[in-house]
Scaffold this active site. Structure first.
Site, PDB file in Angstrom:
ATOM      1  N   ASP A 143     -11.451 -12.503 -21.862  1.00 22.87           N
ATOM      2  CA  ASP A 143     -11.074 -12.039 -23.201  1.00 22.87           C
ATOM      3  C   ASP A 143     -11.865 -12.758 -24.294  1.00 22.87           C
ATOM      4  O   ASP A 143     -12.682 -13.636 -24.010  1.00 22.87           O
ATOM      5  CB  ASP A 143      -9.548 -12.251 -23.355  1.00 22.87           C
ATOM      6  N   GLU A 186     -14.123  -7.668 -24.859  1.00 25.30           N
ATOM      7  CA  GLU A 186     -14.607  -8.138 -26.166  1.00 25.30           C
ATOM      8  C   GLU A 186     -14.330  -7.089 -27.238  1.00 25.30           C
ATOM      9  O   GLU A 186     -14.724  -7.263 -28.385  1.00 25.30           O
ATOM     10  CB  GLU A 186     -16.095  -8.492 -25.979  1.00 25.30           C
ATOM     11  N   TRP A 187     -13.634  -6.008 -26.826  1.00 25.06           N
ATOM     12  CA  TRP A 187     -13.125  -4.953 -27.725  1.00 25.06           C
ATOM     13  C   TRP A 187     -14.230  -4.160 -28.433  1.00 25.06           C
ATOM     14  O   TRP A 187     -13.979  -3.502 -29.439  1.00 25.06           O
ATOM     15  CB  TRP A 187     -12.158  -5.529 -28.771  1.00 25.06           C
ATOM     16  N   GLY A 188     -15.467  -4.286 -27.963  1.00 26.55           N
ATOM     17  CA  GLY A 188     -16.544  -3.510 -28.557  1.00 26.55           C
ATOM     18  C   GLY A 188     -17.115  -4.098 -29.825  1.00 26.55           C
ATOM     19  O   GLY A 188     -18.017  -3.521 -30.432  1.00 26.55           O
ATOM     20  N   ASP A 204      -7.097  -2.731 -28.419  1.00 24.88           N
ATOM     21  CA  ASP A 204      -6.135  -2.472 -27.335  1.00 24.88           C
ATOM     22  C   ASP A 204      -5.554  -1.062 -27.410  1.00 24.88           C
ATOM     23  O   ASP A 204      -5.321  -0.521 -28.491  1.00 24.88           O
ATOM     24  CB  ASP A 204      -4.990  -3.479 -27.406  1.00 24.88           C
TER      25      ASP A 204
HETATM   26  C1  GLA Z   1      -6.089  -8.947 -25.669  1.00 27.78           C
HETATM   27  C2  GLA Z   1      -6.645  -7.962 -24.644  1.00 27.78           C
HETATM   28  C3  GLA Z   1      -5.491  -7.331 -23.897  1.00 27.78           C
HETATM   29  C4  GLA Z   1      -4.682  -8.412 -23.198  1.00 27.78           C
HETATM   30  C5  GLA Z   1      -4.186  -9.436 -24.222  1.00 27.78           C
HETATM   31  C6  GLA Z   1      -3.547 -10.641 -23.563  1.00 27.78           C
HETATM   32  O1  GLA Z   1      -5.366  -8.300 -26.659  1.00 27.78           O
HETATM   33  O2  GLA Z   1      -7.422  -6.985 -25.272  1.00 27.78           O
HETATM   34  O3  GLA Z   1      -5.973  -6.394 -22.936  1.00 27.78           O
HETATM   35  O4  GLA Z   1      -5.462  -9.028 -22.214  1.00 27.78           O
HETATM   36  O5  GLA Z   1      -5.256  -9.908 -25.035  1.00 27.78           O
HETATM   37  O6  GLA Z   1      -3.103 -11.587 -24.472  1.00 27.78           O
END
Ligand code: GLA
Length: 408
Positions: A165, A198-200, A220
């Site tokens: 993450d 890394e959410w892009g 997310d």
């Molecule tokens: C981030 C990630 C999620 C999850 C949470 C855990 O938000 O994007 O998929 O792993 O952390 O805290």
């Protein structure tokens, strides 16, 4: 590459930090360098499995993981292809005096190695979660400065998959930070699927194919059809629109990851869950279930275990499907399939059922081609026809998923 080899090494040493470097130096004489694991034949089709986060958040313990492993076998999920069982955030305790990460002794009293052994004995693979920063998103110890030490520990435990993450990373550079954990995983010599979360933000699709096997493309997911819950939580349609344009970057071993499945978590209708699952299959997305497997209803099981939709997701050509037409709420999607077939997904985002028509030319086929149209959800052939096809009464928030097979 931004740095030359020397610059790269220098950046690596700086980022690993003194503690990590001392540990690395002590291991360097005993551990032979290995070939990169990223191209070692892992994730040649999108990874399939289960992850604890979407349903259970921080409420994880060894009983949940054992029960889930048992039910992944008894429900048929394992045999349908769901092989990785991944514990997300909150398994961690503290680091010991040597800096070695420990599992939370209250939640995981038997330790992670025993749990991994249990999961392996069920014929499943075992995955775990960490973070490139100082702390995970839920405030547990992160791997920054401990990358090599943590990777060695994961390998000793029998970890097969690491989700990594991006919380609490301050001014860290994403590409460099993920590359360090890549090196650390390679060092272990164990094949470990590397999932970049890394959410892009730093456009990993542009650089991550040499670093990891899958990369998150969005914030997310949340268990709703559309829109956002708040800044980082996205409904399914919102994620689809962000992930769709990235289709050129997916390939065997390296996948766009529009986040884990919400199928079965209660916030959407059965029709919407079918659509969510179908779109993930069209987008060659990892199929990581996120529901309560021991308590899964037969209706949800019939979605997650649908053989023909899973086969679509797992098509060995590894091309991500894309949208070729949008008429208001009605969309036509196409995916090239190994052997020359096309998969077509007809999506109705509207409030009423609709007929959706498409022509062969939109699929890259000649108009004169005679082809058999198979309905994957109905598991039956719908027609053998030439030039075009209309799916009647595609439900509101529903799909028709078709395979178009040229007839001889
Ligand atoms: C981030 C990630 C999620 C999850 C949470 C855990 O938000 O994007 O998929 O792993 O952390 O805290």
């Amino acid at each position: 590459m931004i740095f030359g080899l020397r610059g790269c090494r220098f950046a690596l040493l700086l980022a690993v930090g003194v503690q990590g470097f001392a540990w690395l130096a002590s291991r360097a004489q005993t551990t032979p360098a290995r070939a990169s694991a990223v191209d070692a034949g892992l994730a040649m089709t999108p990874p399939m499995g289960w992850n604890s986060w979407n349903k259970f958040g921080c409420n994880v313990d060894e009983k949940l993981i054992r029960d889930t492993a048992d039910s992944m076998v008894s429900s048929g999920m394992r045999d349908a292809g769901y092989q990785y069982l991944v514990i997300d955030d909150c398994w961690h305790g503290q680091r010991d005096a040597h800096g070695d990460i420990q599992a939370d002794p209250r939640r995981f009293p038997s330790g992670i190695k025993a749990l991994a052994d249990y999961v392996h004995a069920k014929g499943l693979r075992f995955g775990i979660y960490s973070d490139a920063g100082t702390e995970t998103c839920a405030g547990r110890p992160g791997s920054r400065g401990y990358e090599f030490q943590d990777a060695a520990r994961y390998a000793a435990w029998g970890v097969d998959y690491l989700k990594y993450d991006w919380c609490n990373t301050s001014t860290q550079n994403a590409q460099a930070s993920y590359a360090i954990m890549r090196e650390a995983l390679n060092r272990t010599g164990r094949p470990i699927v590397f999932s970049l979360c890394e959410w892009g933000t730093a456009k990993p699709w542009l650089w991550a194919a040499s670093v990891g096997n899958l990369w998150r493309t969005t914030g997310d997911i949340t268990d709703k059809w559309d829109g956002k819950a708040h800044a980082y939580d996205n409904g399914v349609m919102t994620i689809v629109d962000l992930n769709e344009p990235l289709w050129p970057y997916a390939m065997p071993g390296h996948w766009n990851d529009p986040d884990m499945l919400e199928v079965g978590n209660g916030g959407m209708t059965q029709e919407e869950y079918k659509t969510h699952f179908s779109l993930w299959a069209m987008m060659a997305a990892p199929l990581i279930a996120g529901n309560d497997i021991p308590r899964m209803t037969p209706e949800i099981r019939s979605i997650l275990l649908n053989k023909e939709i899973i086969a679509l997701d797992q098509d060995p050509l590894g091309k991500q499907g894309r949208r070729v037409r949008k008429d208001g709420d009605l969309e036509v999607w196409v995916r090239e399939i190994a052997g020359g077939n096309r998969a077509v997904l007809l999506l109705n985002r509207g409030a009423a059922p609709a007929d959706i028509h498409f022509a062969w030319e939109e699929l890259g086929y000649p108009a004169r081609l005679k082809a058999t149209v198979r309905d994957l959800w109905k598991a039956s052939d719908a027609a053998t026809t030439e030039g075009s096809y209309t799916a009647h009464g595609v439900p509101s928030h529903g799909v028709a998923v078709l395979s178009i097979e040229p007839a001889l």
